[in-house]
Design a protein around this motif. Structure first.
Motif, PDB file in Angstrom:
ATOM      1  N   ALA A  79      49.943  41.422  45.157  1.00  0.00           N
ATOM      2  CA  ALA A  79      49.559  42.644  45.882  1.00  0.00           C
ATOM      3  C   ALA A  79      50.611  43.731  45.700  1.00  0.00           C
ATOM      4  CB  ALA A  79      49.371  42.326  47.366  1.00  0.00           C
ATOM      5  N   VAL A  80      51.884  43.312  45.741  1.00  0.00           N
ATOM      6  CA  VAL A  80      52.969  44.289  45.574  1.00  0.00           C
ATOM      7  C   VAL A  80      52.909  44.907  44.179  1.00  0.00           C
ATOM      8  CG1 VAL A  80      55.481  44.543  45.385  1.00  0.00           C
ATOM      9  CG2 VAL A  80      54.499  43.216  47.267  1.00  0.00           C
ATOM     10  N   VAL A  81      52.719  44.067  43.136  1.00  0.00           N
ATOM     11  CA  VAL A  81      52.695  44.568  41.760  1.00  0.00           C
ATOM     12  C   VAL A  81      51.493  45.477  41.534  1.00  0.00           C
ATOM     13  CG1 VAL A  81      52.442  43.900  39.340  1.00  0.00           C
ATOM     14  CG2 VAL A  81      54.012  42.646  40.834  1.00  0.00           C
ATOM     15  N   PHE A  82      50.300  45.052  41.979  1.00  0.00           N
ATOM     16  CA  PHE A  82      49.106  45.875  41.754  1.00  0.00           C
ATOM     17  C   PHE A  82      49.166  47.170  42.573  1.00  0.00           C
ATOM     18  CE2 PHE A  82      47.264  42.033  39.921  1.00  0.00           C
ATOM     19  CZ  PHE A  82      46.538  42.553  38.857  1.00  0.00           C
ATOM     20  N   TRP A  83      49.776  47.110  43.759  1.00  0.00           N
ATOM     21  CA  TRP A  83      49.936  48.334  44.545  1.00  0.00           C
ATOM     22  C   TRP A  83      50.841  49.316  43.806  1.00  0.00           C
ATOM     23  CZ3 TRP A  83      54.499  50.335  46.627  1.00  0.00           C
ATOM     24  CH2 TRP A  83      54.334  51.452  47.434  1.00  0.00           C
ATOM     25  N   ALA A  84      51.912  48.802  43.208  1.00  0.00           N
ATOM     26  CA  ALA A  84      52.845  49.652  42.472  1.00  0.00           C
ATOM     27  C   ALA A  84      52.168  50.257  41.242  1.00  0.00           C
ATOM     28  CB  ALA A  84      54.086  48.865  42.064  1.00  0.00           C
ATOM     29  N   ILE A  85      51.353  49.461  40.528  1.00  0.00           N
ATOM     30  CA  ILE A  85      50.645  49.980  39.356  1.00  0.00           C
ATOM     31  C   ILE A  85      49.659  51.067  39.786  1.00  0.00           C
ATOM     32  CG2 ILE A  85      48.972  49.392  37.541  1.00  0.00           C
ATOM     33  CD1 ILE A  85      50.244  46.608  37.445  1.00  0.00           C
ATOM     34  N   ALA A  86      48.933  50.823  40.865  1.00  0.00           N
ATOM     35  CA  ALA A  86      47.958  51.807  41.358  1.00  0.00           C
ATOM     36  C   ALA A  86      48.647  53.103  41.768  1.00  0.00           C
ATOM     37  CB  ALA A  86      47.183  51.214  42.534  1.00  0.00           C
ATOM     38  N   ARG A  87      49.830  52.972  42.421  1.00  0.00           N
ATOM     39  CA  ARG A  87      50.562  54.161  42.853  1.00  0.00           C
ATOM     40  C   ARG A  87      51.006  54.995  41.659  1.00  0.00           C
ATOM     41  NH1 ARG A  87      56.348  53.393  45.508  1.00  0.00           N
ATOM     42  NH2 ARG A  87      56.707  52.905  43.285  1.00  0.00           N
ATOM     43  N   GLU A  88      51.518  54.311  40.617  1.00  0.00           N
ATOM     44  CA  GLU A  88      51.968  55.024  39.434  1.00  0.00           C
ATOM     45  C   GLU A  88      50.788  55.662  38.690  1.00  0.00           C
ATOM     46  OE1 GLU A  88      55.197  55.532  38.336  1.00  0.00           O
ATOM     47  OE2 GLU A  88      55.610  54.765  40.358  1.00  0.00           O
ATOM     48  N   ALA A  89      49.656  54.956  38.677  1.00  0.00           N
ATOM     49  CA  ALA A  89      48.468  55.504  38.017  1.00  0.00           C
ATOM     50  C   ALA A  89      47.972  56.742  38.754  1.00  0.00           C
ATOM     51  CB  ALA A  89      47.366  54.444  37.948  1.00  0.00           C
ATOM     52  N   ALA A  90      47.990  56.664  40.089  1.00  0.00           N
ATOM     53  CA  ALA A  90      47.518  57.803  40.886  1.00  0.00           C
ATOM     54  C   ALA A  90      48.401  59.035  40.719  1.00  0.00           C
ATOM     55  CB  ALA A  90      47.458  57.394  42.362  1.00  0.00           C
ATOM     56  N   SER A  91      49.687  58.783  40.486  1.00  0.00           N
ATOM     57  CA  SER A  91      50.606  59.907  40.318  1.00  0.00           C
ATOM     58  C   SER A  91      50.540  60.504  38.917  1.00  0.00           C
ATOM     59  CB  SER A  91      52.046  59.452  40.614  1.00  0.00           C
ATOM     60  OG  SER A  91      52.471  58.535  39.616  1.00  0.00           O
ATOM     61  N   GLY A  92      49.801  59.842  38.008  1.00  0.00           N
ATOM     62  CA  GLY A  92      49.678  60.335  36.638  1.00  0.00           C
ATOM     63  C   GLY A  92      50.773  59.868  35.720  1.00  0.00           C
ATOM     64  N   ALA A  93      51.642  58.955  36.227  1.00  0.00           N
ATOM     65  CA  ALA A  93      52.744  58.467  35.396  1.00  0.00           C
ATOM     66  C   ALA A  93      52.264  57.485  34.332  1.00  0.00           C
ATOM     67  CB  ALA A  93      53.808  57.800  36.279  1.00  0.00           C
ATOM     68  N   GLY A 114      45.459  53.385  29.225  1.00  0.00           N
ATOM     69  CA  GLY A 114      45.866  52.232  28.421  1.00  0.00           C
ATOM     70  C   GLY A 114      46.983  51.439  29.081  1.00  0.00           C
ATOM     71  N   GLN A 115      47.958  52.178  29.655  1.00  0.00           N
ATOM     72  CA  GLN A 115      49.071  51.497  30.318  1.00  0.00           C
ATOM     73  C   GLN A 115      48.605  50.767  31.581  1.00  0.00           C
ATOM     74  OE1 GLN A 115      51.448  55.135  30.534  1.00  0.00           O
ATOM     75  NE2 GLN A 115      53.051  54.096  29.290  1.00  0.00           N
ATOM     76  N   VAL A 116      47.714  51.414  32.321  1.00  0.00           N
ATOM     77  CA  VAL A 116      47.180  50.764  33.522  1.00  0.00           C
ATOM     78  C   VAL A 116      46.491  49.456  33.147  1.00  0.00           C
ATOM     79  CG1 VAL A 116      45.481  50.949  35.389  1.00  0.00           C
ATOM     80  CG2 VAL A 116      46.928  52.917  34.813  1.00  0.00           C
ATOM     81  N   ALA A 117      45.655  49.518  32.100  1.00  0.00           N
ATOM     82  CA  ALA A 117      44.951  48.306  31.660  1.00  0.00           C
ATOM     83  C   ALA A 117      45.947  47.230  31.188  1.00  0.00           C
ATOM     84  CB  ALA A 117      43.975  48.640  30.542  1.00  0.00           C
ATOM     85  N   MET A 118      46.974  47.677  30.454  1.00  0.00           N
ATOM     86  CA  MET A 118      47.941  46.707  29.921  1.00  0.00           C
ATOM     87  C   MET A 118      48.681  45.988  31.044  1.00  0.00           C
ATOM     88  SD  MET A 118      51.076  47.374  27.232  1.00  0.00           S
ATOM     89  CE  MET A 118      51.876  48.586  28.292  1.00  0.00           C
ATOM     90  N   PHE A 119      49.166  46.748  32.022  1.00  0.00           N
ATOM     91  CA  PHE A 119      49.945  46.126  33.094  1.00  0.00           C
ATOM     92  C   PHE A 119      49.058  45.288  34.018  1.00  0.00           C
ATOM     93  CE2 PHE A 119      52.795  50.016  32.421  1.00  0.00           C
ATOM     94  CZ  PHE A 119      53.564  49.335  31.487  1.00  0.00           C
ATOM     95  N   ALA A 120      47.833  45.738  34.228  1.00  0.00           N
ATOM     96  CA  ALA A 120      46.918  44.967  35.071  1.00  0.00           C
ATOM     97  C   ALA A 120      46.545  43.646  34.397  1.00  0.00           C
ATOM     98  CB  ALA A 120      45.663  45.777  35.380  1.00  0.00           C
ATOM     99  N   LEU A 121      46.227  43.719  33.094  1.00  0.00           N
ATOM    100  CA  LEU A 121      45.896  42.492  32.358  1.00  0.00           C
ATOM    101  C   LEU A 121      47.099  41.553  32.282  1.00  0.00           C
ATOM    102  CD1 LEU A 121      43.774  43.933  29.395  1.00  0.00           C
ATOM    103  CD2 LEU A 121      42.953  42.519  31.291  1.00  0.00           C
ATOM    104  N   ALA A 122      48.295  42.126  32.120  1.00  0.00           N
ATOM    105  CA  ALA A 122      49.500  41.302  32.052  1.00  0.00           C
ATOM    106  C   ALA A 122      49.747  40.596  33.380  1.00  0.00           C
ATOM    107  CB  ALA A 122      50.701  42.161  31.669  1.00  0.00           C
ATOM    108  N   ALA A 123      49.532  41.300  34.471  1.00  0.00           N
ATOM    109  CA  ALA A 123      49.724  40.682  35.794  1.00  0.00           C
ATOM    110  C   ALA A 123      48.738  39.550  36.014  1.00  0.00           C
ATOM    111  CB  ALA A 123      49.592  41.736  36.882  1.00  0.00           C
ATOM    112  N   VAL A 124      47.498  39.787  35.583  1.00  0.00           N
ATOM    113  CA  VAL A 124      46.486  38.725  35.699  1.00  0.00           C
ATOM    114  C   VAL A 124      46.832  37.551  34.786  1.00  0.00           C
ATOM    115  CG1 VAL A 124      44.071  38.142  35.262  1.00  0.00           C
ATOM    116  CG2 VAL A 124      44.645  40.294  36.403  1.00  0.00           C
TER     117      VAL A 124
END
Length: 601
Positions: free
Chosen positions: A265-279, A283-293
């Motif tokens: 939850a902590v990792v996916f929350w951090a990825i979502a926060r960075e995605a929402a901020s446009g950072a 492709g990066q969102v998909a990569m980090f989400a797939l890597a976490a899974v």
């Protein structure tokens, strides 16, 4: 660190793989690493493809990368499976070699008649029987899959370093924690007596079902369903024991869920926060989400179920060698037995108890066998007649007293030298599925000697020397029980022709009729004339021809003399003799008319 690694329960399994087949083991490990890394590469390639779509860049490079990685993943899987199966077959063969060495190397028999060691042998042999787990070639595949998953999890977690330094330790640590929290569910005590008993009974009933010797009775007495039912029940009992030992317990499982959910939850929350901020782009969102899974491959899973029983099998085989060598070891003397016995063999105040038993088989047994004469040994069932044969062959050592050969303790003689002077026909003689020639002598013996031994045993016309004595082979044949017994006698008489000086006959004519027995015993007496002979038999029509007769009872000699002397003494021998005669007489008979009996009371 090395000491801890070597103390790991699975270390023996992994350490023997290069010894079994270095090339296959190297390829197996290399494929684990490559297959474990490819999903992470695919994750990065997919991310690059999505980023290219978003940026409207050329899709050829990322598509080519995805295609190549995908094809490699599909092609390497069957290659790895075949490599693992082959490695499993080699490991199985290696373990069989070790078991054969462990059971045959000790010079005595104690290791094969010890309940503890036979139980351990049953457990060790199961790596290929599939009673408590899959065969080795399948187990290797399961372990391969588990290791690939774990490697995939680690490689996927490493991708998260591109997101944040703390993300890989957090996710990987959470999934690794499942191994500690659920550690009690990964293995079971296959060495527990209850498990060993169930495994022994399951293997026994399985052998009843598939081996030929029991086939007739199973069908005549209608025991087929009983045998299958018994095997199924014991097999089910083992499954129940394993389930009770390895089932996931409620409290550890809840802790696992809490740790894993929190970390992810902590990792996916951090990825979502960075995605929402446009950072992060898509492709990066998909990569980090797939890597976490994908990091979930590290979790407690298939390897925890497959590795422990496989590693235990290897450990059991390796440990059995040392235990059997220690239990079955007989220390050889250094004096030659050449020419012996030249004067006598003496059982001097002999005492013997089987290992683990407090009941003595012999207690002060004392008798002398003059060289070149025959001694018959009789007694009720359980008197120790077969045990005496084992001691004379030096398959066991006495627990007290001694066996002397021409004044020398048998333990001081070179073991191989003594056994070259001894030959025997045991009541449970081996029926080798080999040519007749090899059934008489497996040594480099001339065909003339073998034919002469067969003639001495009345077996010269049984088959050609090259005929395999088993119907399972082309042009093979089988023999009747009596014919097989003549082959066993020929085996002993061949050794006499090659120089054996002591012949031990343990029920040598048990499967022959009275007429055949009389004939074969006359042949034995003729062929062993001048050779020291010990005859163990329940048939008094046979033992009466010996030079002297020894009556065993409660571990001691209670009577000793010729047939005529013992009959005249009207003691224990005469009582047993008359018991035997009464079963075959319709009217009172004299002792000389007795033919056949098993001595029982």
């Amino acid at each position: 660190m090395i000491d801890k690694l070597q103390g790991w329960y699975a270390w023996p399994f992994f350490s023997v793989l290069p010894r079994v087949h270095k090339g296959l083991a190297t390829a197996w490990w290399a494929l684990i690493v490559v297959r474990g890394a490819l999903p992470a590469v695919l994750t990065v390639a997919v991310a690059a493809l999505l980023s290219a779509v978003q940026r409207q860049d050329s899709l050829v490079p990322p598509l080519a990368a995805v295609s190549v990685v995908f094809l490699l993943m599909q092609l390497l899987a069957p290659v790895h499976a075949q490599t693992g199966a082959s490695l499993g077959d080699w490991l199985s063969s290696w373990l069989h070699d070790k078991l054969a060495e462990a059971t045959t190397k000790p010079s005595g028999l104690a290791h094969l008649e010890s309940r503890e060691l036979t139980d351990r042998l049953t457990m060790a042999r199961d790596f290929d029987l599939g009673i408590s787990g899959p065969p080795m070639s399948i187990s290797i595949g399961l372990i391969s899959g588990g290791l690939v998953e774990a490697m995939t999890g680690l490689s996927q977690a490493s991708v998260l370093f591109a997101f944040a330094w703390w993300a890989p330790p957090l996710v990987a640590g959470a999934w690794l924690a499942t191994h500690w929290l659920l550690r009690e569910s990964g293995g079971w005590d296959r060495g527990a007596q209850e498990v060993l008993d169930a495994q022994r009974r399951a293997e026994y009933t399985y052998r009843l079902a598939v081996d030929a010797p029991a086939a007739k009775e199973l069908r005549i007495f209608g025991l087929g369903r009983w045998t299958v039912g018994r095997f199924a029940a014991e097999r089910r009992r083992m499954i129940e024991l394993r389930w009770q030992a390895t089932r996931l317990r409620q409290r550890p499982l809840l802790r696992v869920v809490l740790v894993v959910v929190t970390a992810n939850a902590v990792v996916f929350w951090a990825i979502a926060r960075e995605a929402a901020s446009g950072a992060l782009d898509i492709g990066q969102v998909a990569m980090f989400a797939l890597a976490a899974v994908g990091a979930s491959g590290i979790a407690f899973g298939g390897i925890n179920w497959a590795l422990p029983p496989t590693a235990e099998s290897v450990t059991a085989v390796l440990g059995l060698s040392e235990a059997m060598e220690e239990t079955g070891r007989l220390v050889s003397g250094n004096r030659s037995a050449e020419g012996g016995p030249a004067a006598y063999v003496r059982l001097k105040e002999l005492g013997f108890s089987y290992p683990g038993s407090t009941k003595p088989v012999f207690d002060g047994l004392d008798v002398t066998i003059e060289a070149g004469t025959s001694l018959a040994v009789v007694g009720v069932n359980g008197a120790g007649k077969t045990t005496l044969a084992k001691l004379l062959c030096r398959l066991y050592d006495p627990t007290s007293g001694a066996i002397e050969v021409d004044g020398v303790d048998l333990r001081d003689l070179d073991l191989e030298s003594w056994r070259s002077r001894v030959t025997a026909v045991f009541q449970d003689f081996v029926r080798y599925q080999l040519p007749l020639r090899d059934n008489v002598s497996l040594h480099d013996t001339s065909d003339d000697v073998i034919r002469a031994a067969l003639a001495d045993a009345g077996a010269k016309d049984l088959a050609e020397l090259d005929t395999v004595l088993s119907r399972g082979y082309d042009d093979g044949t089988d023999l009747s029980g009596g014919q097989w017994q003549r082959v066993a006698v020929a085996r002993a008489l061949c050794a006499v022709r090659l120089g054996a000086g002591l012949v031990i006959l343990d029920e040598p004519t048990a499967q022959l009729d009275v007429r055949g027995e009389a004939e074969i015993f006359e042949r034995i007496l003729e062929a062993t004339r001048g050779v020291t002979t010990v005859l163990i038999s329940h048939r008094f029509s046979t033992v009466r021809h010996a030079d002297r007769i020894c009556v065993l009872e409660e571990g001691r000699v209670v009577e000793l003399g010729t047939h005529a002397e013992l009959m005249a003494a009207r003691g224990r021998y005469r009582h047993l003799y008359d018991l035997q005669a009464s079963r075959f007489a319709e009217s009172p008979v004299s002792g000389d008319d007795c033919t056949d009996l098993e001595v029982v009371e």
